[in-house]
Scaffold this active site. Structure first.
Site, PDB file in Angstrom:
ATOM      1  N   ASP A  82      26.601 -51.281  62.358  1.00  0.00           N
ATOM      2  CA  ASP A  82      26.048 -50.093  63.011  1.00  0.00           C
ATOM      3  C   ASP A  82      25.468 -49.108  61.996  1.00  0.00           C
ATOM      4  OD1 ASP A  82      26.281 -50.442  65.815  1.00  0.00           O
ATOM      5  OD2 ASP A  82      28.429 -50.141  65.706  1.00  0.00           O
ATOM      6  N   ARG A  93      10.436 -50.510  80.175  1.00  0.00           N
ATOM      7  CA  ARG A  93      10.654 -50.413  81.620  1.00  0.00           C
ATOM      8  C   ARG A  93      10.638 -48.966  82.110  1.00  0.00           C
ATOM      9  NH1 ARG A  93      14.184 -54.583  80.162  1.00  0.00           N
ATOM     10  NH2 ARG A  93      16.008 -53.199  80.105  1.00  0.00           N
ATOM     11  N   GLY A 128      31.633 -62.251  41.538  1.00  0.00           N
ATOM     12  CA  GLY A 128      30.501 -61.920  40.684  1.00  0.00           C
ATOM     13  C   GLY A 128      30.706 -62.394  39.263  1.00  0.00           C
ATOM     14  N   PHE A 154      18.224 -48.658  72.693  1.00  0.00           N
ATOM     15  CA  PHE A 154      18.563 -49.247  73.983  1.00  0.00           C
ATOM     16  C   PHE A 154      18.494 -50.770  73.892  1.00  0.00           C
ATOM     17  CE2 PHE A 154      16.703 -45.083  75.263  1.00  0.00           C
ATOM     18  CZ  PHE A 154      17.807 -44.560  75.928  1.00  0.00           C
TER      19      PHE A 154
END
Length: 409
Positions: free
Chosen positions: A167, A103, A242, A96
């Site tokens: 995510d 809360r 690289g 959240f």
């Protein structure tokens, strides 16, 4: 056969992608993941629907192997039930906005009182500081974690990557923290707080770009194809950046994904010169060594592309791999879904769903010899209310009916 996390109960209060990706991995490892949803459900059940009135692929592909219960945690009875769920869980995960669970009446101190052994994991957009209250989405995390500024071509804008590093990348980091905390609990007997920020996870995945930022202080980055350098790591297209130079070269017939990514190792230069019809470059002092080729990377890959552009990518792959040259064709999403080897490895999986029928999902990348994964469908909203509330928490059928009538579940 038992699973690695058998006996571990996870109270999954996550939604959208970062949290569900983490708890799905835990479920695949054998944990009993109970997805606690509001009475209207995870918002992704209805987002990006391809079929009307059924759970979207967005939801089904991130919530396999879980159970679902509904609960209105704003009600007093809902808070009492949540307290009991916390008491019975080994792990609690939420993503959240900052302070939302506090809360609800469940700050970390209260959760510890209820269950001193619980591992409480939170995923947020940012760590403590000036960004704490910022809203975070996938590409916001990419933007602020170092990915976008270093992705794209030198003369173009910053670009997002298709990989969901903000995510799902954060979800993997969260799983690592949870497993470490569970292991430490075997010695201390105590749970602990696990915090993972999306910006931090992206930055961890951009570690090599921070390496190059420091190298810039000592001169241009020779492994990059860029002609000029400022005081920031530049975007460098498809260059590997690289120790071994690489690039995506075009193949026939010239479609959007008709490319092969080629790495030119020192040992691979001689066979490459043979393949492209320029064997004299293997001994030419202007081309023979990696140091000689570095200032001419664009020209080197142009020469390779003049050869590769005449062949299909699978023929280019076959020719290069015959000489042990590192390379890979650019696979489209359609090609990946149809790839027999990915299906054989359990990475492209077909799952039956009672409402939407069969869908394709991505399987578990974690392969444990003693904990095989069977990908099971995502749960329907509240599908396991009776199983959990009556069968496990001991509520009676009449109370369950009243809880539903009063909007508690």
């Amino acid at each position: 056969m038992t699973k690695a996390l058998e006996g571990v109960r996870v109270l999954d209060m996550t939604h959208v992608q970062s949290g569900p990706s983490a708890t799905q991995l835990l479920a695949w490892l054998g944990a009993d993941v109970i997805k606690l949803e509001s009475t209207t459900g995870d918002i992704t059940r209805k987002q990006l629907r391809d079929l009307p009135e059924v759970d979207s692929l967005y939801f089904t592909m991130l919530n396999c192997n879980k159970r679902s219960i509904t609960l209105n945690t704003k009600t007093e009875r809902g808070k009492e039930i949540l307290t009991e769920l916390i008491r019975r869980s080994d792990v609690m995960v939420e993503n959240f906005g900052p302070g939302a669970v506090d809360r609800m009446g469940f700050p970390w101190e209260r959760i510890q009182e209820i269950n001193p052994r619980i591992v409480y994991a939170s995923i947020k957009g940012f760590g403590d500081g000036p960004y704490t209250r910022f809203k975070a989405y996938e590409v916001v995390a990419q933007a602020m974690g170092g990915s976008m500024s270093t992705t794209g071509f030198e003369d173009g804008p910053p670009l997002a990557t298709g990989a969901q590093i903000g995510d799902s990348g954060t979800g993997v980091h969260c799983v690592a923290g949870i497993l470490a905390a569970l292991y430490q609990r075997t010695r201390t007997g105590r749970g602990q707080r696990v915090n993972v920020a999306m910006q931090h996870a992206v930055l961890n995945l951009c570690r090599v770009k921070l390496r190059d930022q420091q190298r810039l202080a000592h001169g241009p980055l020779a492994e990059y194809p860029n002609e000029s350098f400022g005081d920031e790591v530049p975007r460098s297209g498809n260059a590997s950046g690289g120790g071994q130079p690489g690039w995506a070269v075009k193949c026939a017939p010239g479609g959007p994904n008709d490319y092969v990514y080629v790495i030119v190792q020192p040992v691979g230069w001689q066979p490459i010169t043979e393949l492209i019809g320029r064997p004299e470059l293997a001994e030419d002092p202007e081309w023979a060594t990696p140091e000689a080729r570095l200032p001419k990377l664009a020209k080197m890959f142009q020469l390779i592309e003049e050869w590769s552009a005449t062949l299909p990518k699978w023929a280019v792959l076959e020719a290069l791999t015959a000489h042990n040259i590192p390379c890979g064709p650019i696979l489209s999403t359609k090609e990946i879904v149809q790839d027999a080897s990915l299906a054989a490895n359990g990475m492209v999986v077909k799952v039956d769903h009672p409402e939407r029928g069969t869908f394709t999902t991505v399987g578990s990348p974690l392969k444990l010899s003693d904990s095989p994964v069977d990908v099971e469908r995502s749960p329907l909203l509240g599908e396991h209310n009776e199983e959990v509330y009556v069968g496990e928490l001991g509520l009676d059928g009449e109370e369950l009916r009243l809880l539903k009538a009063n909007g508690v579940i």
